[in-house]
Design an enzyme around this catalytic site. Structure first.
Site, PDB file in Angstrom:
ATOM      1  N   SER A  59      26.185  31.679  18.850  1.00 30.37           N
ATOM      2  CA  SER A  59      25.287  30.673  19.416  1.00 30.37           C
ATOM      3  C   SER A  59      26.017  29.507  20.080  1.00 30.37           C
ATOM      4  O   SER A  59      25.417  28.774  20.864  1.00 30.37           O
ATOM      5  CB  SER A  59      24.356  30.129  18.329  1.00 30.37           C
ATOM      6  OG  SER A  59      25.070  29.356  17.390  1.00 30.37           O
ATOM      7  N   LYS A 130      25.884  23.188  15.763  1.00 30.40           N
ATOM      8  CA  LYS A 130      25.192  23.002  17.044  1.00 30.40           C
ATOM      9  C   LYS A 130      25.756  21.765  17.731  1.00 30.40           C
ATOM     10  O   LYS A 130      26.499  20.979  17.158  1.00 30.40           O
ATOM     11  CB  LYS A 130      23.686  22.822  16.839  1.00 30.40           C
ATOM     12  CG  LYS A 130      22.987  23.949  16.095  1.00 30.40           C
ATOM     13  CD  LYS A 130      22.968  25.257  16.859  1.00 30.40           C
ATOM     14  CE  LYS A 130      22.322  26.373  16.046  1.00 30.40           C
ATOM     15  NZ  LYS A 130      22.456  27.699  16.714  1.00 30.40           N
TER      16      LYS A 130
END
Length: 236
Positions: A59, A130
């Site tokens: 990701s 993230k």
């Protein structure tokens, strides 16, 4: 004058002196003590200063790749500092990105994260990595006519994004959210492969993460050797 008899080859070799066994035991005790001290220091550093993590998904590509080992600075947001736009952070997603009620003890989390970082186990399932896109008070929207995310009306230059996705690589999902104070809007760099704030818009907090749940800022990629580098944090 008498001759001294030569020793018989069949006689047993001289054994250790009476003091040798206690000396060996003392040496073993000292070694065990130093090993215990080293382990305690290692756990303290992991718990409070720098902690290794293994990247388990794509990701955050191309910034972070699957099986990269990164070092997280757990002091980055102490002493009055706060996450900034563009920072790559590790956070506990319990209650926001993951289900409640794991009940994992903090020491168990440190141990599991550490063994995962050296490839021996799986990382904690509620820890996520993230990039911070919006902080408290920001209005984050997707997207402008050029397909760019805007923060407070200004388009972001996100040269770290994965090239997959073409003109919609910033996000194929439209959104418009004002980030509450004390919370963060976070996204992966590979937007087409990232489950991030966009996927949790319907949860409490509207997909944002409490600042207090941030574990630290990713500072370095430490493994494999070909990936050794300091991570660029912040926009600009």
């Amino acid at each position: 004058m008498t001759d001294t008899p030569a020793p018989d080859a069949s006689d047993p070799a001289p054994g250790p002196t009476p003091a040798a066994a206690p000396a060996r035991r003392s040496g073993l005790r000292r070694s065990a003590l130093w090993a215990a001290v080293a382990l305690v220091l290692f756990l303290l550093v992991n718990a409070f200063a720098v902690q290794p993590y293994r990247i388990a998904s794509g990701s955050m590509e191309p910034t972070l790749r699957v099986e990269d080992r990164v070092l997280v600075n757990k002091l980055a947001y102490r002493f009055g500092n706060h996450p900034e736009r563009g920072d790559v952070v590790v956070f506990d997603g319990t209650g926001t990105f993951a289900a409640d009620g794991t009940g994992e003890h903090p020491l168990a989390r440190v141990l599991r994260t550490t063994v995962a970082a050296v490839g021996v186990g799986e990382p904690p399932g509620n820890d996520f990595v993230k990039r911070v896109v919006g902080v408290g008070g920001d209005r984050v929207t997707c997207c402008d006519e050029q397909g760019r995310i805007e923060v407070n009306g200004e388009p972001l230059t996100e040269d770290y994004l994965h090239p997959e996705g073409g003109p919609e690589r910033a996000s194929a999902v439209p959104f418009d959210i004002v980030v509450a104070e004390g919370r963060l809007w976070v996204m992966g760099d590979h937007r087409a492969a990232s489950r991030d704030s966009r996927d949790h818009l319907g949860r409490p907090g509207g997909g944002t993460v409490p600042v207090e749940d941030v574990i630290g800022r990713v500072e370095w990629t430490g493994w494999p050797p070909s990936r050794w580098s300091a991570l660029r944090n912040g926009h600009g």
